[in-house]
Design an enzyme around this catalytic site. Structure first.
Site, PDB file in Angstrom:
ATOM      1  N   GLY A 159     -29.282  25.552 -62.613  1.00 32.00           N
ATOM      2  CA  GLY A 159     -30.280  26.303 -61.838  1.00 32.00           C
ATOM      3  C   GLY A 159     -29.798  26.405 -60.402  1.00 32.00           C
ATOM      4  N   ARG A 160     -30.758  26.536 -59.512  1.00 28.02           N
ATOM      5  CA  ARG A 160     -30.379  26.734 -58.099  1.00 28.02           C
ATOM      6  C   ARG A 160     -29.611  25.536 -57.538  1.00 28.02           C
ATOM      7  NH1 ARG A 160     -35.641  29.065 -58.344  1.00 28.02           N
ATOM      8  NH2 ARG A 160     -36.236  26.884 -58.386  1.00 28.02           N
ATOM      9  N   ILE A 161     -30.062  24.306 -57.874  1.00 24.06           N
ATOM     10  CA  ILE A 161     -29.384  23.123 -57.319  1.00 24.06           C
ATOM     11  C   ILE A 161     -27.995  22.966 -57.954  1.00 24.06           C
ATOM     12  CG2 ILE A 161     -29.497  20.593 -57.086  1.00 24.06           C
ATOM     13  CD1 ILE A 161     -32.580  20.919 -56.912  1.00 24.06           C
ATOM     14  N   ARG A 192     -34.126  13.639 -62.680  1.00 21.58           N
ATOM     15  CA  ARG A 192     -35.243  12.726 -62.911  1.00 21.58           C
ATOM     16  C   ARG A 192     -34.736  11.544 -63.717  1.00 21.58           C
ATOM     17  NH1 ARG A 192     -37.391  14.937 -59.366  1.00 21.58           N
ATOM     18  NH2 ARG A 192     -39.416  15.976 -59.276  1.00 21.58           N
ATOM     19  N   GLU A 248     -39.456   4.628 -61.125  1.00 27.42           N
ATOM     20  CA  GLU A 248     -39.464   4.526 -59.659  1.00 27.42           C
ATOM     21  C   GLU A 248     -40.884   4.511 -59.105  1.00 27.42           C
ATOM     22  OE1 GLU A 248     -37.083   8.217 -59.092  1.00 27.42           O
ATOM     23  OE2 GLU A 248     -38.785   8.938 -57.929  1.00 27.42           O
ATOM     24  N   HIS A 301     -34.576   8.126 -54.080  1.00 31.31           N
ATOM     25  CA  HIS A 301     -35.117   9.483 -54.268  1.00 31.31           C
ATOM     26  C   HIS A 301     -35.221  10.232 -52.928  1.00 31.31           C
ATOM     27  CE1 HIS A 301     -37.704  12.078 -57.172  1.00 31.31           C
ATOM     28  NE2 HIS A 301     -37.042  12.819 -56.309  1.00 31.31           N
ATOM     29  N   ILE A 302     -34.059  10.468 -52.331  1.00 34.26           N
ATOM     30  CA  ILE A 302     -34.023  11.111 -51.011  1.00 34.26           C
ATOM     31  C   ILE A 302     -33.331  12.478 -51.067  1.00 34.26           C
ATOM     32  CG2 ILE A 302     -34.191   8.989 -49.628  1.00 34.26           C
ATOM     33  CD1 ILE A 302     -31.092   9.071 -49.367  1.00 34.26           C
ATOM     34  N   GLY A 303     -33.290  13.066 -52.264  1.00 35.81           N
ATOM     35  CA  GLY A 303     -32.566  14.338 -52.428  1.00 35.81           C
ATOM     36  C   GLY A 303     -32.945  15.385 -51.390  1.00 35.81           C
TER      37      GLY A 303
HETATM   38  C1  GLV Z   1     -37.694  16.172 -55.784  1.00 31.27           C
HETATM   39  O1  GLV Z   1     -37.342  15.392 -56.607  1.00 31.27           O
HETATM   40  C2  GLV Z   1     -38.323  17.422 -56.086  1.00 31.27           C
HETATM   41  O2  GLV Z   1     -38.615  17.671 -57.260  1.00 31.27           O
HETATM   42  O3  GLV Z   1     -38.557  18.211 -55.153  1.00 31.27           O
END
Ligand code: GLV
Length: 333
Positions: free
Chosen positions: A157-159, A240, A269, A287-289
């Site tokens: 996808g986009r990421i 996830r 988490e 979880h700091i993406g």
């Molecule tokens: C982060 O995990 C998000 O889904 O934006």
């Protein structure tokens, strides 16, 4: 004059978002407070028209039944597995998220994890800070090259695409797996080749998860796929935690069946599987993406705008569930 909608902002957020929200709504915020427990959330939702949540608040059918005035739920995140969308549909409640805003920031973190896990950055820092560095050693903290290694992206996808763009700068061949192949033009622009998932795990030197969570992919990455990876391979999860069987990953890392892992997300988490904590070959971040100020402000504003449009009877720009608007229970406001 009609009353302004009442909204609850469940999470700590930036002043820009509070200011925007106060221009349009009666706001109850949670600034400086600990995250609400489910019981507190239920209590605080009483009489609210809308709610702006972070990914950590679970919005399920029971909560929605206990909050009959709520017409819109807006999450300041791209992943919305914490919201029961079917339950929203059946109650005519609009749900929206914030796609497209955090792709580059999250892909940056993806590369940080790829580099940190491959080049043993966390381990090196712990070694130095512990005062263990006494002399130059030829084989001190030897890692894996990143440049020219094959990057395998699961979820294009986009990421995933943002990650593939970064891989070009490292001269990395890119293979990917996605339920359906992306457009040929995108494949060509990214120079990315589709592979079946087991082939991807066997081929890639670095595997990075960028796919959304759903029950269908629960523990997708377990002993079988991990066994296909090379002993020099690096595994990264930006998606996830529930997509990975953490016990199987811990086993693979502990026995050096793969070289290293970089993780931003965990199944339970913020609780962390204790087996991960004493692995030197795992780089673990909380979880700091999307965690840069610019991106988090943009996400918060996007979520607040989605709520505004939805509570005014319009179609939120990032509406997840158009079905809700067709449901007899839908209240335009
Ligand atoms: C982060 O995990 C998000 O889904 O934006």
């Amino acid at each position: 004059m009609s009353q302004r909608p009442r909204i609850l902002i469940t999470c700590d957020t930036f002043p820009e978002i509070i200011d925007f929200a106060r221009e349009h709504f009666e706001v109850v915020d949670n600034q400086g407070q600990a995250q609400s427990t489910p019981a507190q959330l239920r209590e605080r939702l009483q009489g609210m028209d809308g709610v702006l949540v972070a990914g950590t608040d679970r919005i399920d059918a029971a909560l929605l039944d206990a909050s009959p005035t709520v017409r819109a739920v807006s999450i300041a995140a791209v992943g919305y597995n914490s919201i029961d969308i079917a339950a929203c549909n059946e109650r005519g409640i609009l749900a929206s998220n914030t796609p497209g805003i955090l792709d580059d920031t999250t892909a940056d973190l993806g590369f940080a994890l790829i580099l940190a896990a491959s080049r043993r950055i966390g381990e090196g820092e712990r070694y130095l800070r512990a005062g263990r560095w006494k002399r130059w050693e030829n084989d001190l903290l030897l890692g894996q090259d990143v440049h020219h290694r094959t990057l395998g992206i699961v979820g294009m996808g986009r990421i995933g695409q943002a990650l593939a763009r970064r891989a070009r700068g490292f001269d990395m061949p890119v293979v990917y797996h996605n339920r359906s192949r992306v457009d040929a033009a995108i494949e060509q622009a990214l120079d990315a080749r589709w592979l079946a998932i087991d082939e991807l795990f066997a081929t890639a030197d670095i595997v990075c998860l960028c796919l959304p969570y759903s029950q269908a992919v629960h523990h997708l990455v377990g002993a079988a796929l991990l066994a296909r990876m090379k002993p020099t391979a690096v595994f990264v999860n930006l998606a996830r935690g529930g997509i990975v069987d953490e016990d199987a990953l811990i086993h693979a890392l502990r026995h050096h069946a793969i070289a290293a892992a970089g993780l931003d997300v965990y199944e339970g988490e913020p609780a962390i599987n204790p087996g991960l904590l004493d692995l030197d070959n795992a780089v673990l971040v909380p979880h700091i993406g999307s965690a840069t100020r610019e991106t988090r402000v943009a996400m918060g504003l996007c979520a607040a705008r989605n709520l505004k449009v939805g509570l005014e009877g319009g179609v939120p720009p990032n509406l997840i569930n158009p079905q809700a608007m067709a449901h007899p229970a839908y209240r335009r406001g």
